[in-house]
Scaffold this motif. Structure first.
Motif, PDB file in Angstrom:
ATOM      1  N   SER A   1     -12.156 -14.823 -13.481  1.00 46.74           N
ATOM      2  CA  SER A   1     -13.612 -14.330 -12.861  1.00 46.74           C
ATOM      3  C   SER A   1     -13.903 -14.902 -11.665  1.00 46.74           C
ATOM      4  O   SER A   1     -13.844 -16.418 -11.716  1.00 46.74           O
ATOM      5  N   HIS A   2     -14.814 -14.595 -10.844  1.00 52.59           N
ATOM      6  CA  HIS A   2     -15.408 -15.211  -9.640  1.00 52.59           C
ATOM      7  C   HIS A   2     -16.692 -14.737  -9.218  1.00 52.59           C
ATOM      8  O   HIS A   2     -16.800 -13.460  -9.056  1.00 52.59           O
ATOM      9  N   LYS A   3     -17.726 -15.444  -9.341  1.00 57.89           N
ATOM     10  CA  LYS A   3     -19.037 -15.357  -8.821  1.00 57.89           C
ATOM     11  C   LYS A   3     -19.264 -16.272  -7.552  1.00 57.89           C
ATOM     12  O   LYS A   3     -19.605 -17.354  -7.897  1.00 57.89           O
ATOM     13  N   PRO A   4     -19.306 -15.481  -6.335  1.00 57.09           N
ATOM     14  CA  PRO A   4     -19.651 -16.229  -5.319  1.00 57.09           C
ATOM     15  C   PRO A   4     -21.203 -16.988  -5.293  1.00 57.09           C
ATOM     16  O   PRO A   4     -22.045 -16.218  -5.757  1.00 57.09           O
ATOM     17  N   GLY A   5     -21.015 -18.153  -4.699  1.00 57.55           N
ATOM     18  CA  GLY A   5     -22.280 -18.745  -4.643  1.00 57.55           C
ATOM     19  C   GLY A   5     -22.743 -18.901  -3.196  1.00 57.55           C
ATOM     20  O   GLY A   5     -22.273 -18.381  -2.270  1.00 57.55           O
ATOM     21  N   ASP A   6     -23.838 -19.713  -2.990  1.00 55.61           N
ATOM     22  CA  ASP A   6     -24.565 -19.878  -1.569  1.00 55.61           C
ATOM     23  C   ASP A   6     -23.811 -21.145  -0.926  1.00 55.61           C
ATOM     24  O   ASP A   6     -23.916 -22.268  -1.660  1.00 55.61           O
ATOM     25  N   GLY A   7     -23.508 -21.074   0.069  1.00 58.18           N
ATOM     26  CA  GLY A   7     -22.577 -22.405   0.798  1.00 58.18           C
ATOM     27  C   GLY A   7     -22.119 -21.838   1.952  1.00 58.18           C
ATOM     28  O   GLY A   7     -21.850 -20.768   2.240  1.00 58.18           O
ATOM     29  N   ASP A   8     -21.481 -23.061   2.870  1.00 56.36           N
ATOM     30  CA  ASP A   8     -20.632 -22.981   3.877  1.00 56.36           C
ATOM     31  C   ASP A   8     -19.379 -22.828   3.589  1.00 56.36           C
ATOM     32  O   ASP A   8     -18.501 -23.299   2.808  1.00 56.36           O
ATOM     33  N   ALA A   9     -18.746 -21.360   4.069  1.00 56.49           N
ATOM     34  CA  ALA A   9     -17.565 -21.078   3.497  1.00 56.49           C
ATOM     35  C   ALA A   9     -16.362 -21.921   4.839  1.00 56.49           C
ATOM     36  O   ALA A   9     -15.856 -21.284   5.870  1.00 56.49           O
ATOM     37  N   THR A  10     -16.389 -23.032   4.625  1.00 56.67           N
ATOM     38  CA  THR A  10     -15.556 -23.851   5.581  1.00 56.67           C
ATOM     39  C   THR A  10     -14.411 -24.461   4.700  1.00 56.67           C
ATOM     40  O   THR A  10     -14.187 -24.436   3.503  1.00 56.67           O
ATOM     41  N   TRP A  11     -13.153 -25.090   5.835  1.00 54.58           N
ATOM     42  CA  TRP A  11     -12.295 -25.463   5.094  1.00 54.58           C
ATOM     43  C   TRP A  11     -12.502 -26.629   4.198  1.00 54.58           C
ATOM     44  O   TRP A  11     -11.908 -26.795   2.862  1.00 54.58           O
TER      45      TRP A  11
ATOM     46  N   ALA B   1      -2.393 -26.573   2.353  1.00 54.58           N
ATOM     47  CA  ALA B   1      -2.673 -27.675   3.046  1.00 54.58           C
ATOM     48  C   ALA B   1      -0.973 -28.284   3.486  1.00 54.58           C
ATOM     49  O   ALA B   1      -0.715 -28.304   4.521  1.00 54.58           O
ATOM     50  N   ALA B   2      -0.262 -28.250   2.450  1.00 57.37           N
ATOM     51  CA  ALA B   2       0.983 -28.670   2.540  1.00 57.37           C
ATOM     52  C   ALA B   2       1.958 -27.672   3.188  1.00 57.37           C
ATOM     53  O   ALA B   2       2.730 -28.523   4.165  1.00 57.37           O
ATOM     54  N   ARG B   3       1.671 -26.422   3.033  1.00 57.64           N
ATOM     55  CA  ARG B   3       2.458 -25.488   4.139  1.00 57.64           C
ATOM     56  C   ARG B   3       1.970 -25.541   5.507  1.00 57.64           C
ATOM     57  O   ARG B   3       2.727 -25.417   6.268  1.00 57.64           O
ATOM     58  N   ARG B   4       0.629 -25.804   5.502  1.00 60.46           N
ATOM     59  CA  ARG B   4       0.036 -26.066   6.833  1.00 60.46           C
ATOM     60  C   ARG B   4       0.610 -26.954   7.656  1.00 60.46           C
ATOM     61  O   ARG B   4       0.871 -26.975   8.851  1.00 60.46           O
ATOM     62  N   LYS B   5       0.892 -28.191   7.046  1.00 63.28           N
ATOM     63  CA  LYS B   5       1.359 -29.492   7.442  1.00 63.28           C
ATOM     64  C   LYS B   5       2.783 -29.066   7.920  1.00 63.28           C
ATOM     65  O   LYS B   5       3.278 -29.438   9.033  1.00 63.28           O
ATOM     66  N   LYS B   6       3.690 -28.498   7.170  1.00 68.73           N
ATOM     67  CA  LYS B   6       5.069 -28.130   7.290  1.00 68.73           C
ATOM     68  C   LYS B   6       5.163 -27.073   8.439  1.00 68.73           C
ATOM     69  O   LYS B   6       6.178 -27.176   9.375  1.00 68.73           O
TER      70      LYS B   6
ATOM     71  N   ARG C   1       0.778  -1.215   0.036  1.00 69.06           N
ATOM     72  CA  ARG C   1       0.100  -0.053  -0.018  1.00 69.06           C
ATOM     73  C   ARG C   1       0.993   1.147   0.061  1.00 69.06           C
ATOM     74  O   ARG C   1       0.712   2.171  -0.757  1.00 69.06           O
ATOM     75  N   ARG C   2       1.873   1.176   0.889  1.00 66.26           N
ATOM     76  CA  ARG C   2       2.742   2.408   0.844  1.00 66.26           C
ATOM     77  C   ARG C   2       3.577   2.663  -0.466  1.00 66.26           C
ATOM     78  O   ARG C   2       3.853   3.814  -0.811  1.00 66.26           O
ATOM     79  N   SER C   3       3.494   1.683  -1.191  1.00 70.76           N
ATOM     80  CA  SER C   3       4.287   1.699  -2.639  1.00 70.76           C
ATOM     81  C   SER C   3       3.465   1.949  -3.613  1.00 70.76           C
ATOM     82  O   SER C   3       3.839   2.110  -4.814  1.00 70.76           O
ATOM     83  N   GLY C   4       2.048   2.188  -3.377  1.00 70.13           N
ATOM     84  CA  GLY C   4       1.369   2.650  -4.586  1.00 70.13           C
ATOM     85  C   GLY C   4       0.492   1.257  -5.008  1.00 70.13           C
ATOM     86  O   GLY C   4      -0.124   1.534  -5.933  1.00 70.13           O
ATOM     87  N   TYR C   5       0.296   0.238  -4.220  1.00 64.08           N
ATOM     88  CA  TYR C   5      -0.267  -0.860  -4.751  1.00 64.08           C
ATOM     89  C   TYR C   5      -1.346  -1.438  -3.779  1.00 64.08           C
ATOM     90  O   TYR C   5      -1.270  -1.084  -2.573  1.00 64.08           O
ATOM     91  N   ARG C   6      -2.261  -1.893  -4.356  1.00 59.79           N
ATOM     92  CA  ARG C   6      -3.407  -2.426  -3.440  1.00 59.79           C
ATOM     93  C   ARG C   6      -3.370  -4.022  -3.704  1.00 59.79           C
ATOM     94  O   ARG C   6      -3.433  -4.472  -4.669  1.00 59.79           O
ATOM     95  N   VAL C   7      -3.482  -4.779  -2.638  1.00 61.22           N
ATOM     96  CA  VAL C   7      -3.500  -6.261  -2.656  1.00 61.22           C
ATOM     97  C   VAL C   7      -4.635  -6.743  -2.037  1.00 61.22           C
ATOM     98  O   VAL C   7      -5.066  -6.359  -1.003  1.00 61.22           O
ATOM     99  N   VAL C   8      -5.407  -7.621  -2.835  1.00 61.30           N
ATOM    100  CA  VAL C   8      -6.601  -8.234  -2.439  1.00 61.30           C
ATOM    101  C   VAL C   8      -6.474  -9.820  -2.411  1.00 61.30           C
ATOM    102  O   VAL C   8      -6.193 -10.401  -3.599  1.00 61.30           O
ATOM    103  N   ALA C   9      -6.678 -10.273  -1.427  1.00 54.96           N
ATOM    104  CA  ALA C   9      -6.930 -11.744  -1.199  1.00 54.96           C
ATOM    105  C   ALA C   9      -8.576 -12.360  -1.094  1.00 54.96           C
ATOM    106  O   ALA C   9      -9.256 -11.682  -0.373  1.00 54.96           O
ATOM    107  N   LYS C  10      -8.882 -13.233  -1.938  1.00 55.23           N
ATOM    108  CA  LYS C  10     -10.273 -13.789  -1.751  1.00 55.23           C
ATOM    109  C   LYS C  10     -10.049 -15.237  -1.895  1.00 55.23           C
ATOM    110  O   LYS C  10      -9.455 -15.990  -2.567  1.00 55.23           O
ATOM    111  N   ALA C  11     -11.029 -15.853  -0.993  1.00 50.04           N
ATOM    112  CA  ALA C  11     -11.095 -17.375  -1.128  1.00 50.04           C
ATOM    113  C   ALA C  11     -12.242 -17.685  -2.157  1.00 50.04           C
ATOM    114  O   ALA C  11     -13.353 -16.977  -2.178  1.00 50.04           O
ATOM    115  N   HIS C  12     -11.992 -18.735  -2.575  1.00 50.78           N
ATOM    116  CA  HIS C  12     -13.145 -19.321  -3.457  1.00 50.78           C
ATOM    117  C   HIS C  12     -13.623 -20.964  -3.149  1.00 50.78           C
ATOM    118  O   HIS C  12     -12.673 -21.504  -2.682  1.00 50.78           O
ATOM    119  N   PHE C  13     -14.954 -21.243  -3.167  1.00 51.35           N
ATOM    120  CA  PHE C  13     -15.191 -22.475  -2.671  1.00 51.35           C
ATOM    121  C   PHE C  13     -16.042 -23.375  -3.665  1.00 51.35           C
ATOM    122  O   PHE C  13     -16.021 -22.946  -4.929  1.00 51.35           O
TER     123      PHE C  13
END
Length: 201
Positions: free
Chosen positions: A149-159, A189-194, A121-133
């Motif tokens: 392209s990402h169009k969110p649907g209806d459901g439980d946002a779980t792991w 998941a691999a990074r989570r395990k490590k 942000r300080r360098s003039g950029y905006r970073v957006v992170a989104k999960a998709h299910f």
């Protein structure tokens, strides 16, 4: 005339004696300040030097196990303090931008996703992170004609329903998307395990 009250030398010494933690803190702050001397004449250097004590106090408050912090090599702690002071990203608080991780007698300065987003942000950029299910409409293409392209649907946002997380970097001035990357769930998941008990990101 009333005589001034004399304070015994022993009492004065007790009042000014430093605790081991205070002595350690002074050593660390001295090392950090010395490291910053080479840039102390620049505005950034002066600002960083002024933040050294604040950075050490933030580190001490953020320590889950204060004994582990004070057991680290002071020079490694000072290096972390220098980084926090220079970048003005402090550990601790509700949403810290950096983690301080003691390991093998040294302290590591681990910039997390919040810290990276703030630096961008300080360098003039905006970073957006989104999960998709699994219930979302999601399409991504790389190559000469990239597309996301990402169009969110209806459901439980779980792991269990997670497919991945994508990150887009925008130019803050123009709003143009400069680049993007999708990180599949298997990589997370691999990074989570490590990482084990450490932070995944």
């Amino acid at each position: 005339l009333e005589q001034p009250m004399l304070i015994p030398v022993e009492q004065t010494h007790q009042q000014t004696a430093l605790t081991p933690e205070q002595k350690y803190g002074r050593v660390v702050e001295s090392l950090a300040t010395k490291e910053l001397e080479r840039i102390s004449t620049t505005p950034e250097g002066r600002a960083a030097t002024a933040r050294v004590a604040l950075a050490f106090r933030a580190a001490a408050r953020a320590a889950q196990n204060p004994g582990a912090l004070y057991g680290c090599d002071p020079s490694s702690v000072a290096a972390c303090i220098v980084n926090s002071a220079l970048y003005n990203i402090m550990p601790g608080g509700a949403m810290p931008g950096v983690y301080l991780v003691p390991k093998g007698g040294t302290l590591g300065w681990w910039l997390n996703h919040r810290g990276i987003i703030e630096l961008a942000r300080r360098s003039g950029y905006r970073v957006v992170a989104k999960a998709h299910f699994t219930f979302d409409e999601f399409e991504i293409e790389y190559g000469l004609n990239p597309k996301l392209s990402h169009k969110p649907g209806d459901g439980d946002a779980t792991w269990d329903n997670l497919v991945g997380v994508y990150v887009i970097v925008f130019d803050s001035t123009t709003g143009q998307a400069l680049d993007y990357l999708d990180l599949p769930k298997r990589d997370i998941a691999a990074r989570r395990k490590k990482a084990g008990q450490d932070h995944v990101w």
